[in-house]
Design a protein around this motif. Structure first.
Motif, PDB file in Angstrom:
ATOM      1  N   PRO A  27      -0.723   2.775 -11.559  1.00 24.79           N
ATOM      2  CA  PRO A  27      -1.898   2.026 -11.094  1.00 24.79           C
ATOM      3  C   PRO A  27      -3.130   2.922 -10.917  1.00 24.79           C
ATOM      4  O   PRO A  27      -3.007   4.104 -10.572  1.00 24.79           O
ATOM      5  N   ASN A  28      -4.296   2.359 -11.139  1.00 25.68           N
ATOM      6  CA  ASN A  28      -5.550   3.076 -10.911  1.00 25.68           C
ATOM      7  C   ASN A  28      -6.191   2.696  -9.576  1.00 25.68           C
ATOM      8  O   ASN A  28      -6.922   3.488  -8.990  1.00 25.68           O
ATOM      9  N   LYS A  29      -5.935   1.473  -9.137  1.00 25.04           N
ATOM     10  CA  LYS A  29      -6.559   0.985  -7.916  1.00 25.04           C
ATOM     11  C   LYS A  29      -5.496   0.286  -7.072  1.00 25.04           C
ATOM     12  O   LYS A  29      -4.812  -0.618  -7.541  1.00 25.04           O
ATOM     13  N   ILE A  30      -5.355   0.725  -5.805  1.00 19.05           N
ATOM     14  CA  ILE A  30      -4.261   0.274  -4.939  1.00 19.05           C
ATOM     15  C   ILE A  30      -4.822  -0.194  -3.601  1.00 19.05           C
ATOM     16  O   ILE A  30      -5.708   0.470  -3.034  1.00 19.05           O
ATOM     17  N   VAL A  87     -13.233 -12.627   0.001  1.00 21.38           N
ATOM     18  CA  VAL A  87     -14.509 -12.641  -0.727  1.00 21.38           C
ATOM     19  C   VAL A  87     -15.235 -11.316  -0.511  1.00 21.38           C
ATOM     20  O   VAL A  87     -15.725 -10.689  -1.466  1.00 21.38           O
ATOM     21  N   ASN A  88     -15.289 -10.853   0.723  1.00 19.82           N
ATOM     22  CA  ASN A  88     -15.991  -9.604   1.038  1.00 19.82           C
ATOM     23  C   ASN A  88     -15.312  -8.393   0.415  1.00 19.82           C
ATOM     24  O   ASN A  88     -15.978  -7.484  -0.097  1.00 19.82           O
ATOM     25  N   ILE A  89     -13.981  -8.365   0.473  1.00 18.53           N
ATOM     26  CA  ILE A  89     -13.261  -7.228  -0.111  1.00 18.53           C
ATOM     27  C   ILE A  89     -13.451  -7.191  -1.623  1.00 18.53           C
ATOM     28  O   ILE A  89     -13.716  -6.132  -2.216  1.00 18.53           O
ATOM     29  N   LYS A  90     -13.348  -8.339  -2.264  1.00 23.12           N
ATOM     30  CA  LYS A  90     -13.489  -8.388  -3.731  1.00 23.12           C
ATOM     31  C   LYS A  90     -14.908  -8.029  -4.176  1.00 23.12           C
ATOM     32  O   LYS A  90     -15.104  -7.479  -5.265  1.00 23.12           O
ATOM     33  N   LYS A  91     -15.908  -8.338  -3.348  1.00 21.49           N
ATOM     34  CA  LYS A  91     -17.280  -7.958  -3.681  1.00 21.49           C
ATOM     35  C   LYS A  91     -17.406  -6.446  -3.809  1.00 21.49           C
ATOM     36  O   LYS A  91     -18.160  -5.934  -4.642  1.00 21.49           O
ATOM     37  N   GLU A  92     -16.671  -5.734  -2.973  1.00 24.65           N
ATOM     38  CA  GLU A  92     -16.772  -4.273  -2.956  1.00 24.65           C
ATOM     39  C   GLU A  92     -15.898  -3.597  -4.000  1.00 24.65           C
ATOM     40  O   GLU A  92     -16.295  -2.599  -4.599  1.00 24.65           O
ATOM     41  N   ILE A  93     -14.683  -4.112  -4.221  1.00 24.02           N
ATOM     42  CA  ILE A  93     -13.748  -3.352  -5.062  1.00 24.02           C
ATOM     43  C   ILE A  93     -13.224  -4.126  -6.263  1.00 24.02           C
ATOM     44  O   ILE A  93     -12.474  -3.588  -7.072  1.00 24.02           O
ATOM     45  N   ASP A  94     -13.602  -5.390  -6.390  1.00 21.05           N
ATOM     46  CA  ASP A  94     -13.112  -6.235  -7.478  1.00 21.05           C
ATOM     47  C   ASP A  94     -11.593  -6.399  -7.369  1.00 21.05           C
ATOM     48  O   ASP A  94     -11.064  -6.533  -6.279  1.00 21.05           O
ATOM     49  N   SER A  95     -10.883  -6.352  -8.484  1.00 26.18           N
ATOM     50  CA  SER A  95      -9.432  -6.550  -8.475  1.00 26.18           C
ATOM     51  C   SER A  95      -8.698  -5.212  -8.492  1.00 26.18           C
ATOM     52  O   SER A  95      -9.272  -4.172  -8.824  1.00 26.18           O
ATOM     53  N   VAL A  96      -7.399  -5.266  -8.147  1.00 25.73           N
ATOM     54  CA  VAL A  96      -6.596  -4.043  -8.081  1.00 25.73           C
ATOM     55  C   VAL A  96      -5.366  -4.158  -8.978  1.00 25.73           C
ATOM     56  O   VAL A  96      -4.949  -5.247  -9.365  1.00 25.73           O
ATOM     57  N   ASP A  97      -4.807  -2.984  -9.313  1.00 28.18           N
ATOM     58  CA  ASP A  97      -3.597  -2.939 -10.143  1.00 28.18           C
ATOM     59  C   ASP A  97      -2.337  -3.138  -9.312  1.00 28.18           C
ATOM     60  O   ASP A  97      -1.339  -3.681  -9.795  1.00 28.18           O
ATOM     61  N   LEU A  98      -2.390  -2.659  -8.065  1.00 34.48           N
ATOM     62  CA  LEU A  98      -1.199  -2.697  -7.213  1.00 34.48           C
ATOM     63  C   LEU A  98      -1.588  -3.118  -5.805  1.00 34.48           C
ATOM     64  O   LEU A  98      -2.504  -2.556  -5.199  1.00 34.48           O
TER      65      LEU A  98
END
Length: 395
Positions: A27-30, A87-98
């Motif tokens: 994964p790149n983003k966790i 909504v707030n979390i996704k605004k900052e980091i978009d989607s994650v791999d894990l």
């Protein structure tokens, strides 16, 4: 603080277990949406040094402490059960791999926020109660932040895998996501709770396998089909079925009477010496008697009375679940913590009694029990208890 937020932090050993189950993943983003002390994120950093790490927790102290000690983990302080939080979390980091986590183990109010979330996934049929197990909305929030083909790795309470009320949600998961494995963990791994737990690993993609692989420590894999998985997904249950594959009868097929007692709060008119409750089984007491020569004093509860030669079993409670006894003399009104088995035939009664008390019988009861805090076995389940008449016919 643990009591305020009902937190049970993940022990390091089992953080290692869940991360090691993801050996082939890069994964790149966790993110951990209920990170607590950050044990899972810290363990993940040991494995994937180049990944980006994010954590969320409702407890500000947890967020502050983790950022102070690990400045490469970015934290959020949101209530994960609010839709605005995602909504707030996704605004900052978009989607994650894990997405990893050990969500809270309790029921929450089925308010408008939760109903909106359920509706997003066409799960309006879960509106049928005032409360909902917290792992349900938690899992849905995880799916909302996972990339396509992303991986979800969670430690979940036993109820998620066994409770009848979550069958429809298990069916939803099995129909829409790929479950890679379910690992049953040993009991009592968390401080302050005896909750039985499992690790589930699944992928955010349509399922391609018709089966689910179940694991437990130092045990061979058991593979079940999806229909079985909808009913329940705990390894010990299916292991017990294997152990009893030669048995030829169950309690429901025998000439017996089986019933459950009455809630204790409805027995205010009954003296303690005339009542049988789970507390009577303390110190492994197995034989019960009193001086009642008739049911006249307790006749109001005559449909919940245990009498001479009845077998009694504790059906709820982590410390005494499965304790078995017999009424030697007198009459008792039983509480709803107790099952009563009435068998006229003396030989059959002995066979059933010894089968329930046997090591294998006790394992069967424990493996069929459900629940997180107060483990219990249902009347429907106990009727399936296997009895090998031929093997015990010399009793």
């Amino acid at each position: 603080m643990r009591q305020k937020y009902q937190q049970f932090f993940t022990p390091k050993k089992y953080s290692q277990v869940i991360i090691n189950l993801l050996d082939d993943f890069r994964p790149n983003k966790i993110i951990d949406l209920a990170m607590g002390e950050g044990s899972l994120l810290i363990e993940a950093q040991e494995k994937w040094t180049e990944a980006q790490y994010y954590g969320n927790d409702i407890d500000k102290k947890c967020c502050k402490k983790l950022e102070e000690n690990y400045n490469d983990i970015h934290t959020f302080n949101y209530d994960i059960f609010l839709n605005s939080s995602m909504v707030n979390i996704k605004k900052e980091i978009d989607s994650v791999d894990l997405c990893i986590g050990n969500p809270p183990f309790y029921k929450i109010i089925l308010d408008d926020e939760i109903k909106i979330l359920l509706k997003e996934f066409n799960l309006q049929h879960l509106y049928n109660s005032e409360h909902i197990s917290s792992e349900v909305p938690f899992i849905l929030q995880c799916f909302k932040i996972l990339k396509e083909n992303g991986v979800l790795a969670l430690i979940l309470p036993d109820g998620f895998f066994t409770n009848n009320c979550l069958k429809s949600f298990r069916k939803f998961i099995l129909s829409n996501y790929q479950i890679d494995k379910v690992l049953e963990l040993p009991a009592n791994i968390f401080e302050h709770t005896k909750a039985k737990t499992h690790i589930i690993i699944l992928e955010n993609r349509k399922p391609t396998d018709a089966f689910v692989n179940l694991y437990a420590y130092n045990e061979n894999c058991i593979t079940i089909d999806k229909d079985e998985a909808i009913k329940r997904m705990d390894y010990s249950f299916y292991k017990s079925i294997d152990n009893f594959h030669d048995e030829i009868n169950t309690l429901e097929n025998l000439d017996i009477e089986l019933f459950r007692g009455r809630p204790k709060y409805k027995l205010d008119d009954i003296e303690k010496i005339h009542m049988l409750h789970s507390t009577n089984f303390k110190l492994r007491k197995e034989v019960f008697s009193n001086r009642l020569k008739s049911i006249n004093k307790i006749k109001r509860h005559e449909d919940k009375i245990a009498q001479k030669d009845d077998i009694v079993i504790v059906r709820v409670g982590s410390s005494c679940l499965g304790n078995v006894g017999i009424v030697e003399k007198g009459y008792f009104v039983v509480t709803d913590c107790i099952f009563v088995i009435r068998i006229k035939d003396k030989n059959l009664r002995n066979i059933v009694y010894l089968s329930l008390k046997s090591e294998m019988g006790q394992r069967w009861i424990q493996s069929h029990a459900k629940g997180v805090a107060a483990r219990h076995i249902t009347l429907e389940e106990i009727t399936k208890f296997p009895i090998n008449i031929k093997a015990n016919n010399g009793v």
